[in-house]
Design a protein around this motif. Structure first.
Motif, PDB file in Angstrom:
ATOM      1  N   ARG A  59       0.631  -1.202  -0.062  1.00  0.00           N
ATOM      2  CA  ARG A  59       0.021  -0.008  -0.024  1.00  0.00           C
ATOM      3  C   ARG A  59       0.846   1.368   0.050  1.00  0.00           C
ATOM      4  NH1 ARG A  59      -0.488  -1.857   5.378  1.00  0.00           N
ATOM      5  NH2 ARG A  59       0.014  -0.406   6.797  1.00  0.00           N
ATOM      6  N   ASN A  60       2.126   1.241   0.232  1.00  0.00           N
ATOM      7  CA  ASN A  60       2.926   2.490   0.154  1.00  0.00           C
ATOM      8  C   ASN A  60       3.454   2.563  -1.148  1.00  0.00           C
ATOM      9  OD1 ASN A  60       4.901   4.413   0.323  1.00  0.00           O
ATOM     10  ND2 ASN A  60       5.986   3.303   2.167  1.00  0.00           N
ATOM     11  N   GLU A  61       2.727   3.087  -1.967  1.00  0.00           N
ATOM     12  CA  GLU A  61       2.952   2.973  -3.576  1.00  0.00           C
ATOM     13  C   GLU A  61       4.063   4.068  -3.874  1.00  0.00           C
ATOM     14  OE1 GLU A  61      -0.771   4.438  -5.257  1.00  0.00           O
ATOM     15  OE2 GLU A  61      -1.820   2.630  -4.623  1.00  0.00           O
ATOM     16  N   PRO A  62       4.052   5.058  -3.076  1.00  0.00           N
ATOM     17  CA  PRO A  62       5.604   6.004  -3.458  1.00  0.00           C
ATOM     18  C   PRO A  62       6.862   5.156  -3.134  1.00  0.00           C
ATOM     19  CG  PRO A  62       4.073   7.231  -2.182  1.00  0.00           C
ATOM     20  CD  PRO A  62       3.482   5.860  -2.252  1.00  0.00           C
ATOM     21  N   ALA A  63       6.990   4.335  -2.146  1.00  0.00           N
ATOM     22  CA  ALA A  63       8.210   3.501  -2.130  1.00  0.00           C
ATOM     23  C   ALA A  63       8.111   2.324  -3.238  1.00  0.00           C
ATOM     24  CB  ALA A  63       8.218   2.791  -0.631  1.00  0.00           C
ATOM     25  N   VAL A  64       7.285   1.712  -3.683  1.00  0.00           N
ATOM     26  CA  VAL A  64       7.021   0.842  -4.581  1.00  0.00           C
ATOM     27  C   VAL A  64       7.385   1.622  -5.753  1.00  0.00           C
ATOM     28  CG1 VAL A  64       5.778  -0.722  -5.884  1.00  0.00           C
ATOM     29  CG2 VAL A  64       5.105  -0.696  -3.406  1.00  0.00           C
ATOM     30  N   ARG A  65       7.053   2.487  -6.278  1.00  0.00           N
ATOM     31  CA  ARG A  65       7.684   3.212  -7.569  1.00  0.00           C
ATOM     32  C   ARG A  65       8.960   3.520  -7.220  1.00  0.00           C
ATOM     33  NH1 ARG A  65       2.395   6.133  -6.769  1.00  0.00           N
ATOM     34  NH2 ARG A  65       3.764   7.864  -5.987  1.00  0.00           N
ATOM     35  N   PHE A  66       9.281   4.120  -6.148  1.00  0.00           N
ATOM     36  CA  PHE A  66      10.864   4.612  -6.028  1.00  0.00           C
ATOM     37  C   PHE A  66      11.690   3.530  -6.164  1.00  0.00           C
ATOM     38  CE2 PHE A  66      14.555   4.649  -3.304  1.00  0.00           C
ATOM     39  CZ  PHE A  66      15.249   5.534  -3.762  1.00  0.00           C
ATOM     40  N   TRP A  67      11.390   2.125  -5.547  1.00  0.00           N
ATOM     41  CA  TRP A  67      12.118   1.296  -5.884  1.00  0.00           C
ATOM     42  C   TRP A  67      12.359   0.469  -7.323  1.00  0.00           C
ATOM     43  CZ3 TRP A  67      16.388   0.581  -3.221  1.00  0.00           C
ATOM     44  CH2 TRP A  67      16.398   0.902  -1.964  1.00  0.00           C
ATOM     45  N   LYS A  68      11.419   0.450  -7.820  1.00  0.00           N
ATOM     46  CA  LYS A  68      10.976  -0.039  -9.375  1.00  0.00           C
ATOM     47  C   LYS A  68      11.822   0.990 -10.105  1.00  0.00           C
ATOM     48  CE  LYS A  68       6.735  -2.471  -8.921  1.00  0.00           C
ATOM     49  NZ  LYS A  68       7.047  -3.652  -9.183  1.00  0.00           N
ATOM     50  N   ARG A  69      11.962   2.492 -10.023  1.00  0.00           N
ATOM     51  CA  ARG A  69      12.702   3.103 -10.603  1.00  0.00           C
ATOM     52  C   ARG A  69      14.242   2.881 -10.465  1.00  0.00           C
ATOM     53  NH1 ARG A  69       9.114   7.371  -8.962  1.00  0.00           N
ATOM     54  NH2 ARG A  69      10.589   7.727  -7.412  1.00  0.00           N
ATOM     55  N   VAL A  70      14.708   2.795  -9.040  1.00  0.00           N
ATOM     56  CA  VAL A  70      15.824   2.361  -8.835  1.00  0.00           C
ATOM     57  C   VAL A  70      16.414   1.147  -9.728  1.00  0.00           C
ATOM     58  CG1 VAL A  70      17.689   1.427  -6.948  1.00  0.00           C
ATOM     59  CG2 VAL A  70      16.154   3.381  -6.712  1.00  0.00           C
ATOM     60  N   TYR A  71      15.534  -0.004  -9.596  1.00  0.00           N
ATOM     61  CA  TYR A  71      15.799  -1.315 -10.226  1.00  0.00           C
ATOM     62  C   TYR A  71      16.186  -1.090 -11.622  1.00  0.00           C
ATOM     63  CZ  TYR A  71      13.935  -3.177  -5.900  1.00  0.00           C
ATOM     64  OH  TYR A  71      13.811  -3.536  -4.739  1.00  0.00           O
ATOM     65  N   ALA A  72      15.166  -0.345 -12.592  1.00  0.00           N
ATOM     66  CA  ALA A  72      15.262   0.005 -13.741  1.00  0.00           C
ATOM     67  C   ALA A  72      16.610   0.968 -13.983  1.00  0.00           C
ATOM     68  CB  ALA A  72      13.897   0.795 -14.214  1.00  0.00           C
ATOM     69  N   HIS A  73      16.664   2.116 -13.337  1.00  0.00           N
ATOM     70  CA  HIS A  73      17.853   2.906 -13.403  1.00  0.00           C
ATOM     71  C   HIS A  73      19.284   1.992 -13.449  1.00  0.00           C
ATOM     72  CE1 HIS A  73      20.347   6.137 -13.176  1.00  0.00           C
ATOM     73  NE2 HIS A  73      20.881   5.590 -12.294  1.00  0.00           N
ATOM     74  N   ASN A  74      19.229   1.045 -12.770  1.00  0.00           N
ATOM     75  CA  ASN A  74      20.465   0.078 -12.757  1.00  0.00           C
ATOM     76  C   ASN A  74      20.332  -1.207 -13.325  1.00  0.00           C
ATOM     77  OD1 ASN A  74      22.251   1.352 -10.433  1.00  0.00           O
ATOM     78  ND2 ASN A  74      20.401   1.418  -9.526  1.00  0.00           N
TER      79      ASN A  74
END
Length: 97
Positions: A59-74
Motif C-alpha cells: 500500500r506504500n505506493e511511493p516506495a514501490v514506485r521509487f524502488w522500481k525506478r532504482v531497479y530500472a535505472h540500474n
C-alpha cells in the motif's frame, strides 16, 4: 543529513536467499523527487555487491514506485513476490549486483 540507509547482513539475513536485506531507506521530504534518493541508492548498492532482498508495504505506493525506478535505472534483474506478514501485504524483491 538528508537521509539514511540501513542494511542487515551476516547472521541477520537468510543466507540461502540474500547476503543483504535493505531494512530502511529514508530521504527527508524536502529532498524527495530530485533524483537524490535514486543516486544514493545506486551508489550505495554499488559499494556492496551481492544478493539483496528489499521489501515494501504494497500500500506504500511511493516506495514501490521509487524502488522500481532504482531497479530500472540500474538494470537489475529483479524477482518479486507478494506475501502477507502480520496482516500487511508486502512486496519483496530479490536481485543480485
Amino acid at each position: 543529513m538528508i537521509g539514511f540507509i540501513l542494511i542487515q547482513s551476516g547472521p541477520y539475513t537468510n543466507p540461502d536467499h540474500a547476503d543483504y536485506v535493505l531494512n530502511s531507506f529514508f530521504i527527508l521530504r524536502r529532498y524527495r523527487g530530485k533524483g537524490i534518493g535514486t543516486a544514493a541508492a545506486s551508489s550505495f548498492l554499488a559499494l556492496y555487491p551481492g544478493r539483496y532482498c528489499c521489501a515494501q508495504l504494497k500500500r506504500n505506493e511511493p516506495a514501490v514506485r521509487f524502488w522500481k525506478r532504482v531497479y530500472a535505472h540500474n538494470r537489475f534483474d529483479v524477482f518479486e513476490l507478494e506475501r502477507e506478514d502480520e496482516g500487511n501485504v508486502l512486496l519483496e524483491q530479490y536481485f543480485k549486483i
